[in-house]
Motif scaffolding. Structure first.
Motif, PDB file in Angstrom:
ATOM      1  N   ARG A  57       0.836  -1.203   0.000  1.00  0.00           N
ATOM      2  CA  ARG A  57       0.000   0.000   0.000  1.00  0.00           C
ATOM      3  C   ARG A  57       0.872   1.255   0.000  1.00  0.00           C
ATOM      4  NH1 ARG A  57      -2.856  -0.620   4.578  1.00  0.00           N
ATOM      5  NH2 ARG A  57      -1.595   0.848   5.745  1.00  0.00           N
ATOM      6  N   ARG A  58       1.927   1.245   0.809  1.00  0.00           N
ATOM      7  CA  ARG A  58       2.834   2.406   0.856  1.00  0.00           C
ATOM      8  C   ARG A  58       3.519   2.613  -0.486  1.00  0.00           C
ATOM      9  NH1 ARG A  58       5.705   1.471   6.675  1.00  0.00           N
ATOM     10  NH2 ARG A  58       3.935   2.096   7.955  1.00  0.00           N
ATOM     11  N   GLU A  63       1.047   4.153  -2.836  1.00  0.00           N
ATOM     12  CA  GLU A  63       0.842   5.563  -2.498  1.00  0.00           C
ATOM     13  C   GLU A  63       2.029   6.407  -2.960  1.00  0.00           C
ATOM     14  OE1 GLU A  63       0.213   5.510   1.715  1.00  0.00           O
ATOM     15  OE2 GLU A  63      -1.840   4.739   1.531  1.00  0.00           O
ATOM     16  N   ASP A  64       3.238   5.901  -2.745  1.00  0.00           N
ATOM     17  CA  ASP A  64       4.435   6.634  -3.178  1.00  0.00           C
ATOM     18  C   ASP A  64       4.471   6.789  -4.695  1.00  0.00           C
ATOM     19  OD1 ASP A  64       5.216   6.839  -0.564  1.00  0.00           O
ATOM     20  OD2 ASP A  64       6.740   5.251  -0.672  1.00  0.00           O
ATOM     21  N   LYS A  79       1.914   6.755  -6.724  1.00  0.00           N
ATOM     22  CA  LYS A  79       0.854   7.681  -7.109  1.00  0.00           C
ATOM     23  C   LYS A  79       1.293   9.127  -6.866  1.00  0.00           C
ATOM     24  CE  LYS A  79      -4.003   8.763  -6.242  1.00  0.00           C
ATOM     25  NZ  LYS A  79      -5.191   8.460  -5.432  1.00  0.00           N
ATOM     26  N   ALA A  80       1.941   9.359  -5.714  1.00  0.00           N
ATOM     27  CA  ALA A  80       2.420  10.705  -5.391  1.00  0.00           C
ATOM     28  C   ALA A  80       3.471  11.164  -6.401  1.00  0.00           C
ATOM     29  CB  ALA A  80       2.989  10.729  -3.977  1.00  0.00           C
TER      30      ALA A  80
END
Length: 125
Positions: free
Chosen positions: A105-106, A109-110, A112-113
């Protein structure tokens, strides 16, 4: 799960301190002991220290300093885990504790960022 490298270093030191022995890193390489004990549980490390640091051996320390080699034989006779089994267990533990999902998940998220930051960077030009 089995202790990681840093934990094994602390375990070796603490178990030796129980025998009133302060470990001098210049004379006994705890790092080597921690590396060779990979795949061994904490109880095996304690059992090894207890077998090597007998009362008589502790009394002889001033005459004959400890060597890493003294621990290898007794460690090899304790409970350990084959590397393949250890890897399977580590993978299972990684997934069962939810760590795998958290890391995935991290990472998502990274990523995507980073994509959003790249898109904003292109839009400003």
């Amino acid at each position: 799960s089995y202790p990681e490298y840093g934990s094994r270093v602390v375990l070796w030191q603490k178990f030796m301190e129980e025998h009133k022995l302060q470990v001098d890193p210049t004379k006994l390489n705890i790092s080597t002991l921690a590396r060779i004990s990979d795949g061994y549980p904490a109880g095996s490390i304690k059992q090894t220290v207890d077998r090597v640091l007998t009362e008589r051996r502790v009394q002889q320390l001033k005459v004959r300093p400890l060597k890493v080699q003294e621990f290898i034989g007794p460690l090899s006779r304790t409970v350990s885990c084959f590397i393949q089994d250890y890897k399977l267990f580590s993978d299972f533990d990684f997934e069962a504790t939810g760590e795998k999902a958290i890391l995935e998940r991290r990472a998502a998220e990274d990523e995507k960022a980073e994509q959003e930051a790249a898109a904003k960077g292109k839009g400003k030009r």
